[in-house]
Design an enzyme around this catalytic site. Structure first.
Site, PDB file in Angstrom:
ATOM      1  CG  ASP A 190      30.970  14.850  35.208  1.00  0.00           C
ATOM      2  OD1 ASP A 190      30.041  15.614  34.886  1.00  0.00           O
ATOM      3  OD2 ASP A 190      30.839  13.940  36.036  1.00  0.00           O
TER       4      ASP A 190
ATOM      5  CD  GLU B 262      28.202  11.722  32.210  1.00  0.00           C
ATOM      6  OE1 GLU B 262      29.294  11.242  32.577  1.00  0.00           O
ATOM      7  OE2 GLU B 262      27.099  11.325  32.632  1.00  0.00           O
TER       8      GLU B 262
END
Length: 359
Positions: A13, A112
């Site tokens: 992320d 992500e």
């Protein structure tokens, strides 16, 4: 590192991705509160797309009205959304992830992705991923390590910023058990309220809940799924099959409230035309419609319906206008959105992990 015998899921992320991309383009903004949203004008109606960590310290968060964000952080630099720049930066990151030894990459969005890999040292592999992304893009990321996709995704939150954290069956309840169900990936405010009505307020309570409670409330498919979620269980294989969209949506925030039925119908017609452009590129018929209505000052409602499979614009328009007829008369409207759900191809990926809805 990638030739070990143990399979792992890593969730990568990017930290404050949109704000970080803006800092790369304007290095003088480093360390300053940055808010990105709309056209960068807080006098207009728009919401925050992202805020830098410095801006978040003032209570600014994604989805907040831009004018309120500007009030909370009066010294913040407010910038317009530049989707093309973020798409280009994201593509570089995902290319980097795919180049990692033994990696299977499942992209979740701009910022992500999951990586499936076999390694006996997942922390070392995660640090190598962080270095590779930073070297190529100058962007920092956090990495969650798990034995399921759910645990890896949740683990990332404990690693932010720029860190690595591992969640497995061994420590899941120790770390998550006392936390509210809302902290789980896939549980929104409405679901957490429905769970609370049955006395289920924590992750541990959800993990212990039986099908006799969950199935009557959520149905035979989602009831057991929420039970698995409470235990951190679920899919363990990262799937790099290209994502097939279930639907397309567009929305418009109006600088002046809509008050007349004619204004609403005109706005719905424009939304239908724009959504159908996206749907046409998929080559699949529409099977459902959802209309999002945000009444002034900031109260959001949705209404939807299933429709027979169709690619006829007039049929879709008629369905959208029927949904618009359900709008409460006389209430000023500040935003309208339309989502068209499409028929899924027979070979579309099934069994993917559900996520919180963007609506």
């Amino acid at each position: 590192m990638s030739d070990g015998s143990t399979p792992w899921v890593l969730h990568v992320d990017l930290d404050q991705f949109i704000a970080a991309v803006e800092v790369l383009r304007r290095p003088e903004l480093a360390g300053k509160p940055i808010i990105v949203g709309g056209r960068g004008d807080p006098t207009e109606r728009a919401v925050v797309s992202t805020a830098s960590y410095e801006a978040r310290e003032f209570g600014v968060g994604s989805g907040m009205p831009l004018r309120i964000a500007a009030r909370k952080a009066p010294d913040a630099i407010i910038l317009p959304v530049d989707a093309d720049a973020y798409t280009a930066a994201s593509a570089e990151v995902m290319a980097t992830l795919r180049e990692q030894p033994g990696a299977t990459v499942q992209v979740l969005g701009w910022d992500e992705a999951f990586i499936g890999v076999r390694t006996d040292d997942p922390e070392a592999y995660a640090r190598a991923v962080q270095r590779a992304v930073l070297d190529r893009t100058d962007l920092h990321c956090s990495v969650g390590i798990g034995d399921t996709l759910v645990r890896a995704k949740v683990a990332t939150g404990f690693g932010k910023p720029r860190g690595v954290f591992r969640l497995t069956a061994a420590n899941w309840l120790d770390v998550m058990g006392h936390r509210p169900t809302r902290d789980l990936w896939g549980v929104g405010s409405k679901v957490s309220q429905r769970l609370a009505a049955h006395g289920i307020t924590t992750v541990a309570e959800l993990a212990a809940a039986g099908p006799d409670v969950l199935v009557p409330e959520f149905g035979p498919r989602m009831g057991p799924w929420y039970g698995l979620l409470g235990r951190g269980e679920g899919a363990r294989e990262v799937d790099d099959t290209p994502w097939v969209a279930r639907g397309h949506s567009r929305e418009t925030t109006f600088q002046e409230d809509l008050v007349a039925p004619g204004q609403v119908d005109e706005a719905v017609r424009e939304l239908v035309a724009n959504v159908l452009k996206d749907v046409a590129a998929e080559g699949r018929p529409v099977v459902g419609l959802t209309l999002k209505i945000r009444y002034a000052p900031f109260i959001t409602k949705t209404t939807g319906k299933k429709i027979p499979e169709t690619s006829d614009p007039e049929v879709v328009l008629a369905g959208a206008l029927e949904l618009a007829s359900r709008i409460e008369p006389g209430r000023p409207i500040r935003l309208l959105g339309l989502r068209a759900e499409m028929a899924m191809p027979s070979d579309a990926r099934d069994g993917h992990t559900p996520t919180r809805s963007g609506w």
